[in-house]
Design a protein around this motif. Sequence first.
Motif, PDB file in Angstrom:
ATOM      1  N   VAL A 201     -32.455  61.091  67.312  1.00 18.15           N
ATOM      2  CA  VAL A 201     -31.184  60.607  66.763  1.00 18.15           C
ATOM      3  C   VAL A 201     -30.559  59.580  67.704  1.00 18.15           C
ATOM      4  O   VAL A 201     -30.055  58.533  67.260  1.00 18.15           O
ATOM      5  CB  VAL A 201     -30.220  61.778  66.514  1.00 18.15           C
ATOM      6  N   ALA A 202     -30.582  59.842  69.001  1.00 17.83           N
ATOM      7  CA  ALA A 202     -30.023  58.894  69.968  1.00 17.83           C
ATOM      8  C   ALA A 202     -30.758  57.564  69.919  1.00 17.83           C
ATOM      9  O   ALA A 202     -30.139  56.495  70.071  1.00 17.83           O
ATOM     10  CB  ALA A 202     -30.083  59.489  71.377  1.00 17.83           C
ATOM     11  N   CYS A 203     -32.048  57.613  69.694  1.00 15.78           N
ATOM     12  CA  CYS A 203     -32.838  56.387  69.541  1.00 15.78           C
ATOM     13  C   CYS A 203     -32.377  55.611  68.312  1.00 15.78           C
ATOM     14  O   CYS A 203     -32.163  54.399  68.368  1.00 15.78           O
ATOM     15  CB  CYS A 203     -34.318  56.734  69.443  1.00 15.78           C
ATOM     16  N   LEU A 204     -32.187  56.309  67.205  1.00 21.93           N
ATOM     17  CA  LEU A 204     -31.740  55.655  65.968  1.00 21.93           C
ATOM     18  C   LEU A 204     -30.339  55.065  66.113  1.00 21.93           C
ATOM     19  O   LEU A 204     -29.994  54.091  65.434  1.00 21.93           O
ATOM     20  CB  LEU A 204     -31.762  56.660  64.812  1.00 21.93           C
ATOM     21  N   MET A 205     -29.523  55.642  66.986  1.00 21.59           N
ATOM     22  CA  MET A 205     -28.135  55.212  67.134  1.00 21.59           C
ATOM     23  C   MET A 205     -27.963  54.114  68.185  1.00 21.59           C
ATOM     24  O   MET A 205     -26.832  53.724  68.497  1.00 21.59           O
ATOM     25  CB  MET A 205     -27.256  56.413  67.480  1.00 21.59           C
ATOM     26  N   LYS A 206     -29.051  53.581  68.719  1.00 23.36           N
ATOM     27  CA  LYS A 206     -28.936  52.520  69.723  1.00 23.36           C
ATOM     28  C   LYS A 206     -28.325  51.258  69.128  1.00 23.36           C
ATOM     29  O   LYS A 206     -27.510  50.597  69.757  1.00 23.36           O
ATOM     30  CB  LYS A 206     -30.306  52.213  70.320  1.00 23.36           C
ATOM     31  N   ASN A 207     -28.759  50.899  67.934  1.00 17.46           N
ATOM     32  CA  ASN A 207     -28.232  49.718  67.265  1.00 17.46           C
ATOM     33  C   ASN A 207     -28.610  49.777  65.791  1.00 17.46           C
ATOM     34  O   ASN A 207     -29.230  50.738  65.323  1.00 17.46           O
ATOM     35  CB  ASN A 207     -28.736  48.423  67.923  1.00 17.46           C
ATOM     36  N   PHE A 208     -28.261  48.732  65.059  1.00 21.71           N
ATOM     37  CA  PHE A 208     -28.504  48.717  63.619  1.00 21.71           C
ATOM     38  C   PHE A 208     -29.964  48.433  63.278  1.00 21.71           C
ATOM     39  O   PHE A 208     -30.377  48.588  62.125  1.00 21.71           O
ATOM     40  CB  PHE A 208     -27.610  47.666  62.934  1.00 21.71           C
ATOM     41  N   ARG A 209     -30.759  47.983  64.238  1.00 26.94           N
ATOM     42  CA  ARG A 209     -32.119  47.536  63.941  1.00 26.94           C
ATOM     43  C   ARG A 209     -33.184  48.591  64.215  1.00 26.94           C
ATOM     44  O   ARG A 209     -34.324  48.428  63.789  1.00 26.94           O
ATOM     45  CB  ARG A 209     -32.442  46.273  64.750  1.00 26.94           C
ATOM     46  N   THR A 210     -32.878  49.629  64.967  1.00 29.64           N
ATOM     47  CA  THR A 210     -33.897  50.650  65.239  1.00 29.64           C
ATOM     48  C   THR A 210     -34.242  51.393  63.962  1.00 29.64           C
ATOM     49  O   THR A 210     -33.389  51.608  63.099  1.00 29.64           O
ATOM     50  CB  THR A 210     -33.394  51.661  66.285  1.00 29.64           C
ATOM     51  N   ASP A 211     -35.520  51.766  63.820  1.00 27.51           N
ATOM     52  CA  ASP A 211     -35.932  52.471  62.607  1.00 27.51           C
ATOM     53  C   ASP A 211     -36.622  53.785  62.943  1.00 27.51           C
ATOM     54  O   ASP A 211     -36.941  54.077  64.099  1.00 27.51           O
ATOM     55  CB  ASP A 211     -36.832  51.595  61.729  1.00 27.51           C
ATOM     56  N   PHE A 212     -36.846  54.565  61.921  1.00 27.19           N
ATOM     57  CA  PHE A 212     -37.386  55.911  62.084  1.00 27.19           C
ATOM     58  C   PHE A 212     -38.783  55.893  62.689  1.00 27.19           C
ATOM     59  O   PHE A 212     -39.100  56.707  63.568  1.00 27.19           O
ATOM     60  CB  PHE A 212     -37.404  56.612  60.724  1.00 27.19           C
ATOM     61  N   GLU A 213     -39.642  54.984  62.237  1.00 23.01           N
ATOM     62  CA  GLU A 213     -41.025  54.933  62.725  1.00 23.01           C
ATOM     63  C   GLU A 213     -41.058  54.665  64.227  1.00 23.01           C
ATOM     64  O   GLU A 213     -41.909  55.196  64.943  1.00 23.01           O
ATOM     65  CB  GLU A 213     -41.812  53.848  61.968  1.00 23.01           C
ATOM     66  N   GLN A 214     -40.143  53.861  64.679  1.00 20.68           N
ATOM     67  CA  GLN A 214     -40.072  53.561  66.102  1.00 20.68           C
ATOM     68  C   GLN A 214     -39.584  54.774  66.903  1.00 20.68           C
ATOM     69  O   GLN A 214     -40.127  55.092  67.957  1.00 20.68           O
ATOM     70  CB  GLN A 214     -39.123  52.371  66.314  1.00 20.68           C
ATOM     71  N   CYS A 215     -38.581  55.448  66.385  1.00 22.04           N
ATOM     72  CA  CYS A 215     -37.952  56.533  67.149  1.00 22.04           C
ATOM     73  C   CYS A 215     -38.711  57.853  67.084  1.00 22.04           C
ATOM     74  O   CYS A 215     -38.513  58.718  67.939  1.00 22.04           O
ATOM     75  CB  CYS A 215     -36.525  56.728  66.650  1.00 22.04           C
ATOM     76  N   ILE A 216     -39.574  58.020  66.075  1.00 21.38           N
ATOM     77  CA  ILE A 216     -40.318  59.272  65.950  1.00 21.38           C
ATOM     78  C   ILE A 216     -41.572  59.267  66.817  1.00 21.38           C
ATOM     79  O   ILE A 216     -42.278  60.285  66.911  1.00 21.38           O
ATOM     80  CB  ILE A 216     -40.683  59.548  64.465  1.00 21.38           C
ATOM     81  N   GLU A 217     -41.856  58.141  67.477  1.00 19.72           N
ATOM     82  CA  GLU A 217     -43.032  58.060  68.353  1.00 19.72           C
ATOM     83  C   GLU A 217     -42.953  59.143  69.421  1.00 19.72           C
ATOM     84  O   GLU A 217     -41.923  59.324  70.073  1.00 19.72           O
ATOM     85  CB  GLU A 217     -43.120  56.683  69.010  1.00 19.72           C
ATOM     86  N   GLY A 218     -44.067  59.836  69.594  1.00 17.56           N
ATOM     87  CA  GLY A 218     -44.111  60.958  70.512  1.00 17.56           C
ATOM     88  C   GLY A 218     -43.837  62.288  69.838  1.00 17.56           C
ATOM     89  O   GLY A 218     -44.062  63.346  70.415  1.00 17.56           O
TER      90      GLY A 218
END
Length: 293
Positions: A201-218
């Motif tokens: 969730v913190a990854c997704l809340m970094k900015n408007f451009r982050t997406d789920f595929e990027q943040c679910i890595e790991g």
Amino acid sequence: MQSEFLFFTAKTFDRENNAPVSLKRIKNIAIGIRCCPRKVSCFINTKFIFSKSVNILALSYVVPGGQTYKMESKASVAAVKPLLLAILLVCSYTLIEATANVNDESSNSLNKTNMLPVTIYYEALCSDSMVFITNQLYPFWLRHEKEMKLRLVPFGKAWVEEQPNEPPKFHCQHGARECQLNILHGCILQKLPPKKAFTVVACLMKNFRTDFEQCIEGHESFRSVVVNCSQGPQGGKLFKKFANETDAVHRPLPFVPTIVGDQPYDFYEQDDWLQHFERKFTERYEAKFGVKL
């Protein structure tokens, strides 16, 4: 359940006066030994000082289950002293074992850290929520996750429209995409372990451009269950659940994010929580637990 114990008593006899003697009147003879393994209240009376004028006539002891055994004897105290010493050795070993168990339990209790509850009511596309989570909440949580019982509620100023015989319609302050993301966040929080969930969730809340595929890595093993949740009825149920939780604080929320600690929601403390989260949290933690962070 009755605790395990051995309890020994001795009937005594005063040879000089040729009469039984109450144990309460004799201070120089072992009155009793008690062992209860695994109980904090265990104690052992180990004082063995014998009077030459006293003979032990009978030794009785009770074992687990309440049955009483007696050993009759007219021998002198010296004759039964070895038996009493043997009893002492058994009980001493039991007490050592019990003390070790108590110390282990006490150590585990002392190592347990108190956690202060904090709930964040936020929105997935709210810039103020992004700034707060990215710059204050997440860095502080990384340092003090053991002291913080964190709960995230992704709903904010959204609302649910319900009509008879129609599926509910979800409305969000920043449009339909925010509703989809709020539901996605809810499914992440529901399906992942708390620590991993907040990281995503913190990854997704970094900015408007982050997406789920990027943040679910790991954490790819959770991807399918999160997607299925967000695209199915479970996601809608979670959204309505978050709606009820948010409405219970204030309807509508005056500001997003709204922060509630261990005390009831207070509108006049929101600026302090939002602008000085670390200071506010540490003050509340010390006030509640008497510990400085």
